[in-house]
Design a protein around this motif. Sequence first.
Motif, short mmCIF file in Angstrom:
data_model
loop_
_atom_site.label_atom_id
_atom_site.label_comp_id
_atom_site.label_asym_id
_atom_site.label_seq_id
_atom_site.Cartn_x
_atom_site.Cartn_y
_atom_site.Cartn_z
N LEU A 193 -8.83 5.03 7.15
CA LEU A 193 -7.55 4.45 6.74
C LEU A 193 -6.77 4.01 7.95
O LEU A 193 -6.60 4.76 8.91
N ALA A 221 0.80 -1.23 0.00
CA ALA A 221 0.00 0.00 0.00
C ALA A 221 0.83 1.27 0.00
O ALA A 221 0.28 2.35 -0.24
N VAL A 243 -4.87 3.53 -2.63
CA VAL A 243 -5.34 3.99 -1.32
C VAL A 243 -6.06 5.33 -1.48
O VAL A 243 -7.17 5.54 -0.98
N GLY A 266 -4.01 -0.69 4.83
CA GLY A 266 -2.83 -0.82 3.99
C GLY A 266 -1.78 -1.67 4.68
O GLY A 266 -1.36 -1.36 5.80
#
Length: 299
Positions: free
Chosen positions: A47, A8, A17, A29
């Motif tokens: 995230l 990621a 992302v 990620g």
Amino acid sequence: MRLLITGANGFIGAACVRAALARGHTVAGLKRPGRRWPADLPPSDRLRWLEGTLADPPWAAIETFAPEVCLHAAWVATPGVYLDSPENEVLFRESLAFLQELAQRGTRHLVGVGTCIEYQITHAPLSEVHTPIAPTTPYARAKNALREALEARARESGWRFVWGRVFYPYGPGEHPARLCTWLLQQLRRGQPVTLKTPQSRKDYIFITDLAEAILLTLESGIEGPINWGTGQGVTVLEIARTAADLVGRPELLRWNEPAAPDPFDFVVADVTRLRQLGWQPRVGLREGLARLLESLPAP
């Protein structure tokens, strides 16, 4: 969707992302311990970063996140290294074990990032349906072997499996030795550039267009192979002339006559399947190179 992205913090992974967050998805990620995450990613409560490797995944954190989909973008990609690296074989084994275990733990939608050079290179656009598969490098062979193994497991187990073949991505964040950045940097320093294969024609796709194509593929729910390219080929000479014009140094360009042989001298995608999803490229070559140039540090 709840999306797990391996690799990621790489060039393609980080772009995905950004695109996933912009489209409202929740992202985890996976990155190697000690590696930095992209500094330009906006903060988001959708995230999270998971530290681990394909060989030693953070399974507890992954299970807590409970991904619905995994985009597997982790792979060796260093220019001048990746095509023949012995790491390709290691990544094949580690990727297969990781993705099989992930599916057994409940993630039943897997998306692999393949390469256009899995195809037999002809002088026609490369088609998921009609073009033979004939990888000639350790990199392409390892990618293709992973696809074959995962396709077989998906048929047996009922997973949803997609294999996207990436063509030639470029843009901000790419490795400095990749063609577009190298050209811009050399020309900006006032150094002459000699093109070895000026008439080689490749399908260059700007990184944000690629990320949008990948996300649209994930969201569509399709299965099987799909090309992630623009469908438009551009020669190395056209790229170089555009870069030189942007920098204002066209007199620095040279090219070999005759050109050096290039085993990948025509690599352009047939994007019929991708276009059926409603995707269109947004960034043309000149705009893409201008945006890349703007992102580069001063020489």
